[in-house]
Write a protein that holds these residues in place. Structure first.
Motif, PDB file in Angstrom:
ATOM      1  N   PHE A 200      44.074  26.907  46.532  1.00  0.00           N
ATOM      2  CA  PHE A 200      43.208  26.168  45.698  1.00  0.00           C
ATOM      3  C   PHE A 200      42.199  25.332  46.573  1.00  0.00           C
ATOM      4  CE2 PHE A 200      42.878  22.074  42.911  1.00  0.00           C
ATOM      5  CZ  PHE A 200      42.128  22.760  42.034  1.00  0.00           C
ATOM      6  N   GLY A 201      42.664  24.769  47.670  1.00  0.00           N
ATOM      7  CA  GLY A 201      41.602  23.949  48.459  1.00  0.00           C
ATOM      8  C   GLY A 201      40.657  24.835  49.163  1.00  0.00           C
ATOM      9  N   ALA A 202      40.844  26.145  49.374  1.00  0.00           N
ATOM     10  CA  ALA A 202      39.850  26.996  49.880  1.00  0.00           C
ATOM     11  C   ALA A 202      39.062  27.289  48.634  1.00  0.00           C
ATOM     12  CB  ALA A 202      40.564  28.376  50.422  1.00  0.00           C
ATOM     13  N   PHE A 203      39.592  27.674  47.554  1.00  0.00           N
ATOM     14  CA  PHE A 203      38.729  27.731  46.486  1.00  0.00           C
ATOM     15  C   PHE A 203      37.603  26.859  45.966  1.00  0.00           C
ATOM     16  CE2 PHE A 203      38.061  27.639  41.761  1.00  0.00           C
ATOM     17  CZ  PHE A 203      37.403  28.685  41.653  1.00  0.00           C
ATOM     18  N   LEU A 204      38.225  25.320  46.143  1.00  0.00           N
ATOM     19  CA  LEU A 204      37.239  24.442  45.783  1.00  0.00           C
ATOM     20  C   LEU A 204      36.324  24.237  46.893  1.00  0.00           C
ATOM     21  CD1 LEU A 204      39.833  21.606  44.252  1.00  0.00           C
ATOM     22  CD2 LEU A 204      38.061  23.020  43.309  1.00  0.00           C
ATOM     23  N   LEU A 205      36.725  24.583  48.157  1.00  0.00           N
ATOM     24  CA  LEU A 205      35.808  24.424  49.163  1.00  0.00           C
ATOM     25  C   LEU A 205      34.774  25.459  49.112  1.00  0.00           C
ATOM     26  CD1 LEU A 205      35.361  22.882  52.036  1.00  0.00           C
ATOM     27  CD2 LEU A 205      36.683  24.699  52.920  1.00  0.00           C
ATOM     28  N   SER A 206      35.167  26.638  48.375  1.00  0.00           N
ATOM     29  CA  SER A 206      34.058  27.835  48.558  1.00  0.00           C
ATOM     30  C   SER A 206      32.948  27.440  47.231  1.00  0.00           C
ATOM     31  CB  SER A 206      34.527  28.997  48.221  1.00  0.00           C
ATOM     32  OG  SER A 206      35.489  28.913  46.967  1.00  0.00           O
ATOM     33  N   LEU A 207      33.657  26.784  46.251  1.00  0.00           N
ATOM     34  CA  LEU A 207      32.744  26.187  45.123  1.00  0.00           C
ATOM     35  C   LEU A 207      31.679  25.278  45.508  1.00  0.00           C
ATOM     36  CD1 LEU A 207      35.069  26.102  41.881  1.00  0.00           C
ATOM     37  CD2 LEU A 207      33.231  27.796  42.570  1.00  0.00           C
ATOM     38  N   SER A 208      32.250  24.064  46.483  1.00  0.00           N
ATOM     39  CA  SER A 208      31.362  23.238  46.928  1.00  0.00           C
ATOM     40  C   SER A 208      30.378  23.732  47.809  1.00  0.00           C
ATOM     41  CB  SER A 208      32.370  22.224  47.742  1.00  0.00           C
ATOM     42  OG  SER A 208      32.761  22.592  48.603  1.00  0.00           O
ATOM     43  N   PHE A 209      30.484  24.642  48.355  1.00  0.00           N
ATOM     44  CA  PHE A 209      29.542  25.479  49.169  1.00  0.00           C
ATOM     45  C   PHE A 209      28.475  26.463  48.602  1.00  0.00           C
ATOM     46  CE2 PHE A 209      32.743  25.286  53.208  1.00  0.00           C
ATOM     47  CZ  PHE A 209      31.780  23.864  53.617  1.00  0.00           C
ATOM     48  N   GLY A 210      28.670  26.333  47.188  1.00  0.00           N
ATOM     49  CA  GLY A 210      28.162  27.140  46.629  1.00  0.00           C
ATOM     50  C   GLY A 210      28.287  28.589  46.111  1.00  0.00           C
ATOM     51  N   TYR A 211      29.509  28.962  46.305  1.00  0.00           N
ATOM     52  CA  TYR A 211      29.909  30.255  46.372  1.00  0.00           C
ATOM     53  C   TYR A 211      30.274  30.802  44.783  1.00  0.00           C
ATOM     54  CZ  TYR A 211      31.742  34.833  48.379  1.00  0.00           C
ATOM     55  OH  TYR A 211      32.139  35.942  48.407  1.00  0.00           O
ATOM     56  N   TYR A 212      29.398  30.849  43.883  1.00  0.00           N
ATOM     57  CA  TYR A 212      29.376  31.185  42.714  1.00  0.00           C
ATOM     58  C   TYR A 212      28.008  31.705  42.137  1.00  0.00           C
ATOM     59  CZ  TYR A 212      27.345  26.544  41.924  1.00  0.00           C
ATOM     60  OH  TYR A 212      26.472  25.436  42.179  1.00  0.00           O
ATOM     61  N   PRO A 213      28.147  32.526  41.108  1.00  0.00           N
ATOM     62  CA  PRO A 213      27.224  33.118  40.705  1.00  0.00           C
ATOM     63  C   PRO A 213      26.196  32.291  39.921  1.00  0.00           C
ATOM     64  CG  PRO A 213      29.036  34.575  39.962  1.00  0.00           C
ATOM     65  CD  PRO A 213      29.437  33.322  40.560  1.00  0.00           C
ATOM     66  N   SER A 214      24.990  32.060  40.045  1.00  0.00           N
ATOM     67  CA  SER A 214      23.977  31.310  39.463  1.00  0.00           C
ATOM     68  C   SER A 214      22.647  32.251  39.307  1.00  0.00           C
ATOM     69  CB  SER A 214      23.848  30.026  40.039  1.00  0.00           C
ATOM     70  OG  SER A 214      23.326  30.299  41.490  1.00  0.00           O
ATOM     71  N   VAL A 215      22.016  31.882  38.110  1.00  0.00           N
ATOM     72  CA  VAL A 215      20.579  32.397  37.909  1.00  0.00           C
ATOM     73  C   VAL A 215      19.659  31.735  38.617  1.00  0.00           C
ATOM     74  CG1 VAL A 215      19.183  33.233  36.178  1.00  0.00           C
ATOM     75  CG2 VAL A 215      21.688  33.484  35.839  1.00  0.00           C
TER      76      VAL A 215
END
Length: 102
Positions: free
Chosen positions: A87-102
């Motif tokens: 979960f910490g790795a997931f939140l870290l990846s989200l904070s680094f911008g690792y999510y699809p965006s347009v």
């Protein structure tokens, strides 16, 4: 078999996090081989479902530790700590911008 029965949330969360990474990479590569509905399901699972299951498993391990001194409570603790780490790795990846965006 006892280890798999107790540690299934951690194993499933690691697999789901891998699927999430695969879907994000697929989005950024532009191939769009996978459906976006699968991304939403994996995002909800990684963000809400498995951390809740990990918290419940931590409580279950604490109850087992209080009741008896069997070694099963250690497996519950290890599994919940693994879920917390992913979960910490997931939140870290989200904070680094690792999510699809347009």
């Amino acid at each position: 078999m006892k280890y798999v029965q107790i540690c299934w949330p951690a194993i499933s969360y690691i697999i789901l996090f891998g699927v999430y990474c695969l879907l994000v990479n697929d989005f950024y590569n532009g191939k769009n081989f996978f459906d976006s509905d699968l991304f939403i399901v994996s995002l909800i699972g990684c963000l809400y479902v498995f951390p809740g299951i990990g918290a419940i498993q931590l409580i279950c391990g604490m109850i087992q530790m209080k009741k008896s001194r069997a070694s099963n409570y250690r497996l519950h603790f290890y599994s919940s700590l693994t879920v917390l780490g992913v979960f910490g790795a997931f939140l870290l990846s989200l904070s680094f911008g690792y999510y699809p965006s347009v």
